[in-house]
Design a protein around this motif. Structure first.
Motif, short mmCIF file in Angstrom:
data_model
loop_
_atom_site.label_atom_id
_atom_site.label_comp_id
_atom_site.label_asym_id
_atom_site.label_seq_id
_atom_site.Cartn_x
_atom_site.Cartn_y
_atom_site.Cartn_z
N ILE A 218 0.87 -1.28 0.06
CA ILE A 218 0.18 -0.06 0.07
C ILE A 218 0.88 1.34 0.03
O ILE A 218 1.59 1.39 0.88
CB ILE A 218 -0.78 -0.17 1.30
CG1 ILE A 218 -1.73 -1.26 1.26
CG2 ILE A 218 -1.69 1.20 1.45
CD1 ILE A 218 -2.58 -1.34 2.48
N PRO A 219 1.01 2.00 -1.03
CA PRO A 219 2.05 3.15 -1.34
C PRO A 219 2.03 4.05 0.05
O PRO A 219 3.08 4.63 0.37
CB PRO A 219 1.61 3.63 -2.56
CG PRO A 219 1.04 2.56 -3.61
CD PRO A 219 0.37 1.51 -2.38
N ILE A 220 0.77 4.43 0.64
CA ILE A 220 0.61 5.50 1.61
C ILE A 220 1.12 4.66 2.95
O ILE A 220 1.34 5.43 3.99
CB ILE A 220 -0.70 6.08 1.74
CG1 ILE A 220 -1.86 4.81 2.32
CG2 ILE A 220 -1.25 6.71 0.46
CD1 ILE A 220 -3.22 5.57 2.72
N SER A 224 -6.93 2.15 5.08
CA SER A 224 -8.02 3.22 5.30
C SER A 224 -8.91 2.99 6.58
O SER A 224 -8.85 1.78 7.03
CB SER A 224 -9.03 3.22 4.13
OG SER A 224 -8.52 3.49 2.66
N ASP A 252 -8.17 3.07 -1.71
CA ASP A 252 -7.36 2.07 -1.30
C ASP A 252 -5.86 2.30 -0.98
O ASP A 252 -5.06 1.46 -0.92
CB ASP A 252 -7.03 0.95 -2.30
CG ASP A 252 -6.52 1.47 -3.63
OD1 ASP A 252 -6.31 2.66 -3.60
OD2 ASP A 252 -6.12 0.54 -4.52
N GLY A 253 -5.45 3.59 -0.76
CA GLY A 253 -4.22 3.95 -0.43
C GLY A 253 -3.16 3.88 -1.49
O GLY A 253 -1.98 3.96 -1.43
N GLY A 254 -3.74 3.50 -2.88
CA GLY A 254 -2.87 3.21 -4.06
C GLY A 254 -2.60 1.93 -4.11
O GLY A 254 -1.55 1.75 -5.11
N THR A 255 -3.18 0.74 -3.54
CA THR A 255 -3.08 -0.44 -3.85
C THR A 255 -2.96 -0.92 -5.29
O THR A 255 -1.87 -1.67 -5.68
CB THR A 255 -3.91 -1.19 -2.83
OG1 THR A 255 -3.82 -0.99 -1.43
CG2 THR A 255 -3.49 -2.66 -2.92
N PRO A 257 -2.25 -1.21 -8.75
CA PRO A 257 -1.02 -0.76 -9.32
C PRO A 257 -1.02 -0.15 -10.88
O PRO A 257 -0.30 0.32 -11.38
CB PRO A 257 0.14 -1.94 -9.24
CG PRO A 257 -1.04 -2.91 -9.35
CD PRO A 257 -2.17 -2.71 -8.53
N THR A 258 -2.42 -0.26 -11.34
CA THR A 258 -2.56 0.07 -12.75
C THR A 258 -3.46 1.44 -12.77
O THR A 258 -4.08 1.72 -11.85
CB THR A 258 -3.18 -1.09 -13.54
OG1 THR A 258 -4.63 -1.58 -12.81
CG2 THR A 258 -2.41 -2.28 -13.50
#
Length: 259
Positions: A218-220, A224, A252-255, A257-258
């Protein structure tokens, strides 16, 4: 100064509004002035009896009971938030998913929304307005073969149904949207993290990292919160989002990836 969003006079149904993001959504909409009816199999003490329906929404009878309560107690409905969902399927991949397991996933994640919409959207069309929000999941895009194949497929079906429904009823004044969360920090997800941590010989933060790693990261760096999901739903359900329909909002916090 006026509130940014005002739900005074709005009649709302939130399914599964007793825990997690469902409870956060119920609390927020009530705080903003809405009258909110919710449903689950049992009532927590904090929810007034007159605004709760004990029902099993995986059954046709349960959906009819909720639709009847909406008409009798609210006099109709302006907003429906389909929060109900989840999975009880065992781990082990596709071979352990019996017909009964598949039915359970569809009965929980698809059919309650289909049935309640069929019962209540005609009333929205008759009054000339309404908002329907289907809570899906990023699992429809990122299924985990070991454990979530049936759940992900059911959520994918919900998303396709939601899109088709929006094309049919938006011209009649009813907006239909999808909200797709990633991992949400709830009591049940914390129990999962604790169990994974124990199995791996690590601490709670290590257990949470195991969950994030299973999702590809999760990039962040965190899940959540239920309140963050509720904030998005409240905006989309409000008149401020009056031209938004037929689309999906991923939170999704950036989950994923596309693009």
């Amino acid at each position: 100064m006026e509130n940014f969003i005002d739900f005074k006079g709005k009649r709302v149904l939130v399914t599964a509004g007793t825990k997690g993001a469902g409870a956060a959504t119920l609390d927020l909409l009530r705080h903003m002035g809405a009258t909110v009816l919710t449903t689950a199999r049992s009532r927590p003490a904090k929810i007034p009896q007159e605004l709760f329906v004990a029902a099993d929404l995986t059954s046709d009878a349960g959906c009819h009971a909720v639709a009847t309560a909406v008409r009798e107690r609210l006099g109709g409905v302006d907003i429906i938030v389909h929060m109900l969902g989840g999975s009880s399927a065992p781990a082990g991949g596709f071979q352990v998913l019996t017909d009964d397991e598949w039915r359970r996933e569809l009965d929980l994640n698809l059919f309650p929304a289909v049935r309640l919409d069929r019962l209540l959207i005609p009333d929205m069309i008759a009054q000339g307005h309404g908002v329907v929000i289907h809570v899906s999941s990023i699992q429809r895009l990122l299924p985990l073969p070991e454990a979530t194949t049936a759940y992900a497929a059911a959520k994918a079906a919900l998303s396709t149904y939601s899109k088709s429904l929006s094309k049919e009823v938006s011209p009649k004044g009813v907006r239909v949207l999808r909200v797709s969360p990633g991992w949400i920090l709830t009591e049940s997800s914390m129990h999962l993290a604790q169990r994974l941590a124990k199995e791996a010989g690590t601490d709670l933060e290590g257990g949470k990292k195991l969950i994030m790693d299973s999702l590809g990261g999760i990039p962040i760096g965190r899940p959540s919160t239920p309140e963050e999901i509720a904030n998005l739903i409240a905006f989309l359900a409000s008149d401020r989002a009056g031209t938004i329909t037929g689309v999906e909002y991923v939170i999704d916090g950036g989950t994923v990836p596309t693009v």
